[in-house]
Design a protein around this motif. Structure first.
Motif, PDB file in Angstrom:
ATOM      1  N   ALA A  67       6.120  19.607  38.794  1.00 44.85           N
ATOM      2  CA  ALA A  67       6.709  20.768  39.467  1.00 44.85           C
ATOM      3  C   ALA A  67       5.624  21.768  39.853  1.00 44.85           C
ATOM      4  CB  ALA A  67       7.760  21.430  38.569  1.00 44.85           C
ATOM      5  N   TRP A  68       4.677  22.005  38.933  1.00 52.21           N
ATOM      6  CA  TRP A  68       3.566  22.909  39.234  1.00 52.21           C
ATOM      7  C   TRP A  68       2.707  22.361  40.369  1.00 52.21           C
ATOM      8  CZ3 TRP A  68       2.515  27.773  38.122  1.00 52.21           C
ATOM      9  CH2 TRP A  68       3.170  28.366  37.054  1.00 52.21           C
ATOM     10  N   ALA A  69       2.415  21.067  40.293  1.00 51.72           N
ATOM     11  CA  ALA A  69       1.598  20.443  41.342  1.00 51.72           C
ATOM     12  C   ALA A  69       2.314  20.515  42.680  1.00 51.72           C
ATOM     13  CB  ALA A  69       1.286  18.991  40.979  1.00 51.72           C
ATOM     14  N   GLY A  70       3.625  20.252  42.693  1.00 51.47           N
ATOM     15  CA  GLY A  70       4.394  20.334  43.932  1.00 51.47           C
ATOM     16  C   GLY A  70       4.391  21.735  44.511  1.00 51.47           C
ATOM     17  N   MET A  75       2.541  20.277  27.763  1.00 46.30           N
ATOM     18  CA  MET A  75       3.353  20.467  28.949  1.00 46.30           C
ATOM     19  C   MET A  75       3.898  19.104  29.367  1.00 46.30           C
ATOM     20  SD  MET A  75       2.346  22.152  32.634  1.00 46.30           S
ATOM     21  CE  MET A  75       1.929  23.735  31.959  1.00 46.30           C
ATOM     22  N   SER A  76       5.166  19.053  29.697  1.00 47.00           N
ATOM     23  CA  SER A  76       5.800  17.793  30.057  1.00 47.00           C
ATOM     24  C   SER A  76       5.345  17.328  31.438  1.00 47.00           C
ATOM     25  CB  SER A  76       7.320  17.949  30.038  1.00 47.00           C
ATOM     26  OG  SER A  76       7.736  18.743  31.133  1.00 47.00           O
ATOM     27  N   VAL A  77       5.511  16.033  31.686  1.00 44.76           N
ATOM     28  CA  VAL A  77       5.112  15.446  32.969  1.00 44.76           C
ATOM     29  C   VAL A  77       5.918  16.058  34.108  1.00 44.76           C
ATOM     30  CG1 VAL A  77       5.048  13.295  34.297  1.00 44.76           C
ATOM     31  CG2 VAL A  77       4.350  13.300  31.900  1.00 44.76           C
ATOM     32  N   ALA A  78       7.214  16.256  33.878  1.00 45.49           N
ATOM     33  CA  ALA A  78       8.060  16.843  34.930  1.00 45.49           C
ATOM     34  C   ALA A  78       7.597  18.257  35.276  1.00 45.49           C
ATOM     35  CB  ALA A  78       9.515  16.852  34.473  1.00 45.49           C
ATOM     36  N   ARG A  79       7.215  19.003  34.253  1.00 40.34           N
ATOM     37  CA  ARG A  79       6.759  20.371  34.497  1.00 40.34           C
ATOM     38  C   ARG A  79       5.423  20.383  35.240  1.00 40.34           C
ATOM     39  NH1 ARG A  79       7.248  25.245  30.229  1.00 40.34           N
ATOM     40  NH2 ARG A  79       6.841  26.873  31.730  1.00 40.34           N
ATOM     41  N   LYS A  80       4.514  19.458  34.877  1.00 38.00           N
ATOM     42  CA  LYS A  80       3.237  19.340  35.577  1.00 38.00           C
ATOM     43  C   LYS A  80       3.475  18.969  37.040  1.00 38.00           C
ATOM     44  CE  LYS A  80       0.291  18.048  31.715  1.00 38.00           C
ATOM     45  NZ  LYS A  80      -0.533  17.003  31.112  1.00 38.00           N
ATOM     46  N   LEU A  83       2.105  24.043  43.992  1.00 36.96           N
ATOM     47  CA  LEU A  83       0.738  24.311  44.456  1.00 36.96           C
ATOM     48  C   LEU A  83       0.488  23.628  45.806  1.00 36.96           C
ATOM     49  CD1 LEU A  83      -1.982  25.622  43.824  1.00 36.96           C
ATOM     50  CD2 LEU A  83      -2.608  23.520  42.634  1.00 36.96           C
ATOM     51  N   HIS A  84       0.974  22.404  45.949  1.00 36.38           N
ATOM     52  CA  HIS A  84       0.802  21.682  47.218  1.00 36.38           C
ATOM     53  C   HIS A  84       1.562  22.370  48.349  1.00 36.38           C
ATOM     54  CE1 HIS A  84      -0.174  17.746  44.870  1.00 36.38           C
ATOM     55  NE2 HIS A  84      -1.110  18.666  44.751  1.00 36.38           N
ATOM     56  N   ARG A  85       2.759  22.846  48.059  1.00 34.67           N
ATOM     57  CA  ARG A  85       3.528  23.569  49.092  1.00 34.67           C
ATOM     58  C   ARG A  85       2.834  24.872  49.476  1.00 34.67           C
ATOM     59  NH1 ARG A  85       7.524  21.568  45.914  1.00 34.67           N
ATOM     60  NH2 ARG A  85       7.843  23.507  44.802  1.00 34.67           N
ATOM     61  N   LEU A  86       2.279  25.568  48.498  1.00 31.65           N
ATOM     62  CA  LEU A  86       1.530  26.793  48.785  1.00 31.65           C
ATOM     63  C   LEU A  86       0.311  26.479  49.656  1.00 31.65           C
ATOM     64  CD1 LEU A  86       0.976  29.830  48.332  1.00 31.65           C
ATOM     65  CD2 LEU A  86      -0.313  29.164  46.285  1.00 31.65           C
TER      66      LEU A  86
END
Length: 167
Positions: free
Chosen positions: A8-11, A1-6, A13-16
């Motif tokens: 995006a997922w982390a962002g 998984m690319s850094v940008a995709r990670k 999750l943080h917003r949720l």
């Protein structure tokens, strides 16, 4: 998984996580206000409202602690690390964050045992909500905090806004 995709997922999750935290604060304020209005204005109340408010306070505390660990804004004693050279500060950070992560992991395990016991007992927190469900935030939140502290132990200290070295 690319850094940008990670990221995006982390962002996401943080917003949720922030959204659930904001929703819980809103619900707590709204329900506490309703309780006050019902008691003072109508001399009545809802029997399940006070236990629900206590559960919301517990959830808010854990969600807030998770967010604080995520942002590095948890309570910390970093006085020694502020005045140490960079390498020594990094070692002290690894030790203190690692210790805090270990304690959080132990607490998460014990909280999981407590929730499991509560599940077997079959107690009710309020209305028809089982006690174990109301308490489930404890092992989850403590495990998340443990993981975040463990990850932070291996990150380089960020320079403080106040310009004091070693933070």
């Amino acid at each position: 998984m690319s850094v940008a995709r990670k990221n995006a997922w982390a962002g996401a999750l943080h917003r949720l996580e922030d959204g659930v935290l904001a929703l819980a604060v809103f619900a707590l304020v709204l329900l506490a206000t309703a309780s006050i209005v019902l008691r003072t204005g109508f001399d009545t109340g809802l029997p399940w409202l006070d236990p629900l408010l206590r559960m919301l306070v517990l959830w808010l505390a854990m969600l807030g602690a998770m967010a604080a660990a995520r942002e590095g804004r948890h309570i910390g004693l970093d006085i020694a690390a502020r005045w140490l050279p960079a390498l020594a500060a990094r070692v002290v950070r690894m030790l203190t964050y690692g210790f805090a992560a270990a304690i959080s992991a132990i607490l998460a395990w014990q909280a999981l045992r407590m929730v499991r016991d509560e599940y077997e007992i079959g107690g009710i927190a309020f209305a028809s909500v089982p006690s174990w469900l109301a308490q489930a935030i404890l092992p989850f939140g403590l495990a998340v905090i443990a993981l975040r502290l463990a990850a932070a132990a291996f990150r380089a200290p960020t320079p403080p806004a106040d310009g004091i070295p070693g933070h």
